[in-house]
Design a protein around this motif. Structure first.
Motif, mmCIF file in Angstrom:
data_model
loop_
_atom_site.group_PDB
_atom_site.id
_atom_site.type_symbol
_atom_site.label_atom_id
_atom_site.label_comp_id
_atom_site.label_asym_id
_atom_site.label_seq_id
_atom_site.Cartn_x
_atom_site.Cartn_y
_atom_site.Cartn_z
ATOM 1 N N LEU A 10 -4.310 14.307 -2.616
ATOM 2 C CA LEU A 10 -4.609 12.949 -1.963
ATOM 3 C C LEU A 10 -5.745 12.076 -2.888
ATOM 4 O O LEU A 10 -5.630 10.925 -2.997
ATOM 5 C CB LEU A 10 -4.715 12.795 -0.696
ATOM 6 N N SER A 11 -6.614 12.827 -3.320
ATOM 7 C CA SER A 11 -7.882 12.021 -3.972
ATOM 8 C C SER A 11 -7.316 11.762 -5.328
ATOM 9 O O SER A 11 -7.830 10.657 -5.685
ATOM 10 C CB SER A 11 -9.263 13.302 -3.957
ATOM 11 N N ALA A 14 -4.998 8.240 -5.770
ATOM 12 C CA ALA A 14 -5.633 7.087 -5.769
ATOM 13 C C ALA A 14 -5.863 6.548 -7.193
ATOM 14 O O ALA A 14 -5.527 5.579 -7.718
ATOM 15 C CB ALA A 14 -6.815 7.094 -4.882
ATOM 16 N N TYR A 40 -13.124 9.427 -6.696
ATOM 17 C CA TYR A 40 -11.878 10.267 -6.296
ATOM 18 C C TYR A 40 -11.942 11.354 -7.289
ATOM 19 O O TYR A 40 -11.443 12.623 -6.653
ATOM 20 C CB TYR A 40 -10.552 9.487 -6.723
ATOM 21 N N GLY A 73 -15.120 4.443 -1.467
ATOM 22 C CA GLY A 73 -15.132 3.393 -0.036
ATOM 23 C C GLY A 73 -16.190 2.354 -0.297
ATOM 24 O O GLY A 73 -16.100 1.210 -0.092
ATOM 25 N N MET A 137 -7.135 -2.658 -0.201
ATOM 26 C CA MET A 137 -6.255 -1.382 0.273
ATOM 27 C C MET A 137 -6.988 -0.051 -0.125
ATOM 28 O O MET A 137 -6.729 0.968 0.566
ATOM 29 C CB MET A 137 -4.919 -1.507 -0.368
ATOM 30 N N ASN A 138 -7.902 -0.215 -1.229
ATOM 31 C CA ASN A 138 -8.690 1.304 -1.420
ATOM 32 C C ASN A 138 -9.620 1.415 -0.375
ATOM 33 O O ASN A 138 -9.788 2.478 -0.157
ATOM 34 C CB ASN A 138 -9.303 1.102 -3.041
ATOM 35 N N ILE A 140 -9.458 0.696 2.818
ATOM 36 C CA ILE A 140 -8.724 1.194 3.853
ATOM 37 C C ILE A 140 -8.426 2.569 3.616
ATOM 38 O O ILE A 140 -8.382 3.582 4.458
ATOM 39 C CB ILE A 140 -7.370 0.397 4.149
ATOM 40 N N TYR A 141 -7.883 2.822 2.465
ATOM 41 C CA TYR A 141 -7.363 4.473 2.138
ATOM 42 C C TYR A 141 -8.522 5.280 2.130
ATOM 43 O O TYR A 141 -8.549 6.433 2.650
ATOM 44 C CB TYR A 141 -6.563 4.377 0.726
ATOM 45 N N ALA A 142 -9.695 4.979 1.531
ATOM 46 C CA ALA A 142 -10.844 5.744 1.481
ATOM 47 C C ALA A 142 -11.389 5.942 2.774
ATOM 48 O O ALA A 142 -11.695 7.196 3.263
ATOM 49 C CB ALA A 142 -12.000 5.077 0.455
ATOM 50 N N LEU A 144 -9.901 6.020 5.474
ATOM 51 C CA LEU A 144 -8.849 6.915 6.373
ATOM 52 C C LEU A 144 -8.991 8.480 5.808
ATOM 53 O O LEU A 144 -8.927 9.425 6.472
ATOM 54 C CB LEU A 144 -7.307 6.480 6.125
ATOM 55 N N LEU A 145 -8.766 8.654 4.492
ATOM 56 C CA LEU A 145 -8.895 9.951 3.846
ATOM 57 C C LEU A 145 -10.437 10.290 4.024
ATOM 58 O O LEU A 145 -10.400 11.742 4.448
ATOM 59 C CB LEU A 145 -8.510 9.714 2.418
#
Length: 161
Positions: A10-11, A14, A40, A73, A137-138, A140-142, A144-145
């Motif tokens: 998942l890292s 991105a 990442y 993030g 979007m990055n 938010i993704y960062a 959450l991950l």
């Protein structure tokens, strides 16, 4: 052992997706976009190492991977602020290329950047009609991950709950 490898995948996903969006649909990255990718890769390497090391060492490496994702993030948050005009970018590469100070066409051509660059305060939108820039979007993704990784790093990382 499977969870650290999932975090590594998942890292790595991105920055790989970001590179894919450069090819199709042709989104040009700015300097801050490129900076967001490096943490990442660090997270992916740390998560892979966490998958290979058992016990406490693996959990600490997984926490390090989560911190690396949080670093991306943080850069994304900086980028969103630049896009929104909340603050200027600290990177000189984020400024739009200027015309230069040349007095002839040859001087102007020599002053141009070798590769076109995109200013960091110009948001790139991936999905038409969705008011979230790629940097948002990055972010938010960062978050959450990193949150999921921190939460799971404190527990046994054997299964995928």
């Amino acid at each position: 052992m499977a969870f650290p490898f999932l975090i590594a995948a998942l890292s790595a996903a991105a920055p790989l997706l970001a590179m894919g969006f450069e090819r199709w649909p042709g989104l040009a990255p700015c300097a801050l976009c490129l900076w967001q990718r490096w943490p990442y890769w660090v997270a992916a390497a740390l998560a892979l190492a966490a998958g290979l090391l058992p016990g406490v060492a693996g959990r600490w490496l997984l926490r390090g991977a989560a911190l690396a994702v949080l670093a991306s993030g943080g850069i994304a948050l900086l980028h969103v602020g630049v896009e929104q005009g909340w603050w200027p970018s600290p990177l000189p590469a984020c400024l739009a290329p200027g015309v230069g100070t040349g007095t002839s066409v040859d001087d102007l051509l020599r002053d141009l950047a070798p590769r076109p660059t995109k200013p960091c305060d110009e948001p790139a939108y991936l999905i038409p009609g969705l008011p979230l820039s790629v940097a948002t979007m990055n972010l938010i993704y960062a978050l959450l991950l990193a949150g999921w990784t921190f939460r799971r790093a404190g527990r046994d990382t054997g299964g995928m709950r």
